[in-house]
Scaffold this motif. Structure first.
Motif, mmCIF file in Angstrom:
data_model
loop_
_atom_site.group_PDB
_atom_site.id
_atom_site.type_symbol
_atom_site.label_atom_id
_atom_site.label_comp_id
_atom_site.label_asym_id
_atom_site.label_seq_id
_atom_site.Cartn_x
_atom_site.Cartn_y
_atom_site.Cartn_z
ATOM 1 N N SER A 266 6.113 -1.947 -7.370
ATOM 2 C CA SER A 266 6.104 -0.819 -8.414
ATOM 3 C C SER A 266 5.314 0.376 -7.895
ATOM 4 O O SER A 266 4.312 0.196 -7.156
ATOM 5 C CB SER A 266 5.110 -1.579 -9.611
ATOM 6 O OG SER A 266 5.740 -2.663 -10.062
ATOM 7 N N LEU A 267 5.931 1.512 -8.030
ATOM 8 C CA LEU A 267 5.341 2.759 -7.448
ATOM 9 C C LEU A 267 4.828 3.765 -8.603
ATOM 10 O O LEU A 267 5.541 3.722 -9.751
ATOM 11 C CB LEU A 267 6.503 3.345 -6.641
ATOM 12 C CG LEU A 267 7.016 2.820 -5.696
ATOM 13 C CD1 LEU A 267 8.241 3.600 -4.909
ATOM 14 C CD2 LEU A 267 6.143 2.331 -4.336
ATOM 15 N N LEU A 268 3.925 4.533 -8.598
ATOM 16 C CA LEU A 268 3.449 5.424 -9.562
ATOM 17 C C LEU A 268 4.289 6.680 -9.542
ATOM 18 O O LEU A 268 4.666 7.207 -10.372
ATOM 19 C CB LEU A 268 2.090 5.862 -9.145
ATOM 20 C CG LEU A 268 1.093 4.910 -9.277
ATOM 21 C CD1 LEU A 268 -0.462 5.147 -8.852
ATOM 22 C CD2 LEU A 268 0.854 4.209 -10.800
ATOM 23 N N VAL B 289 6.489 -2.931 4.008
ATOM 24 C CA VAL B 289 5.911 -2.071 3.064
ATOM 25 C C VAL B 289 4.372 -2.617 3.096
ATOM 26 O O VAL B 289 4.197 -3.883 2.960
ATOM 27 C CB VAL B 289 6.451 -2.272 1.957
ATOM 28 C CG1 VAL B 289 5.522 -1.478 0.759
ATOM 29 C CG2 VAL B 289 7.816 -1.704 1.822
ATOM 30 N N SER B 290 3.403 -1.731 3.321
ATOM 31 C CA SER B 290 1.856 -2.115 3.301
ATOM 32 C C SER B 290 1.466 -1.508 2.365
ATOM 33 O O SER B 290 1.639 -0.309 1.990
ATOM 34 C CB SER B 290 1.651 -1.776 4.814
ATOM 35 O OG SER B 290 1.981 -2.648 5.752
ATOM 36 N N ASN B 291 0.227 -2.204 1.828
ATOM 37 C CA ASN B 291 -0.744 -1.639 0.795
ATOM 38 C C ASN B 291 -1.369 -0.556 1.477
ATOM 39 O O ASN B 291 -1.804 -0.677 2.609
ATOM 40 C CB ASN B 291 -1.413 -2.651 0.277
ATOM 41 C CG ASN B 291 -0.897 -3.461 -0.761
ATOM 42 O OD1 ASN B 291 0.328 -3.165 -1.379
ATOM 43 N ND2 ASN B 291 -1.350 -4.728 -1.047
ATOM 44 N N TYR B 292 -1.589 0.281 0.729
ATOM 45 C CA TYR B 292 -2.774 1.800 1.378
ATOM 46 C C TYR B 292 -3.809 1.838 0.402
ATOM 47 O O TYR B 292 -3.556 1.895 -0.887
ATOM 48 C CB TYR B 292 -1.807 2.782 1.598
ATOM 49 C CG TYR B 292 -2.469 4.088 1.931
ATOM 50 C CD1 TYR B 292 -2.791 4.158 3.259
ATOM 51 C CD2 TYR B 292 -2.907 4.926 1.094
ATOM 52 C CE1 TYR B 292 -3.698 5.285 3.700
ATOM 53 C CE2 TYR B 292 -3.417 5.981 1.556
ATOM 54 C CZ TYR B 292 -3.966 6.226 2.774
ATOM 55 O OH TYR B 292 -4.718 7.437 3.332
#
Length: 137
Positions: free
Chosen positions: A8-10, A23-26
């Motif tokens: 889910s992207l803002l 894909v990594s969390n940031y």
């Protein structure tokens, strides 16, 4: 982790991400108070004042939830946000003792603040016998 996942992207993506990409969390944490403090006392290699910002990246693929990222980032900030500043100086004040506070205000190098005296080393001891050895009446 291999398998099906949803992201889910803002905001919408500005470029395509190929299927199978990692894909990594940031998460970015900042300590503005510490940055202001460091900016007051820190100079770069050319002697200019810095902005006090030190970037540090934590790579830990075990952190998945935003709360985990938050806690790890702020734990790192807590460890390094208040660096120990040490000043060594010489004085002939016989009243200097461990536990007292000494005020320092230097322009070159810039150092301003009140510092707690941690230890005192005495390297010259004088008493009445020094006067006798010199032949002073």
């Amino acid at each position: 982790m291999p398998g099906n996942a949803a992201v889910s992207l803002l905001n919408s993506l500005t470029q395509l991400i190929p299927q199978g990409s990692n894909v990594s969390n940031y998460f970015e944490a900042e300590d503005h108070e510490s940055q202001k403090f460091l900016a007051k006392i820190e100079l770069d290699k050319d002697g200019r004042v810095t902005d006090g910002i030190h970037e540090y990246t934590i790579v830990d693929t075990s952190l998945k939830a935003t709360f985990q990222l938050f806690m790890r980032a702020y734990a790192e900030l807590e460890l390094f946000s208040k660096p120990i500043v040490m000043v060594r100086y010489a004085t002939r004040d016989p009243k200097s003792r461990s536990g007292q506070t000494v005020s320092i205000n230097l322009t070159t190098p810039p150092c301003v603040g009140d510092f707690l005296i941690q230890s005192v080393q005495i390297d010259q001891i004088h008493d009445e016998s020094d006067q006798l050895l010199r032949g002073t009446p």
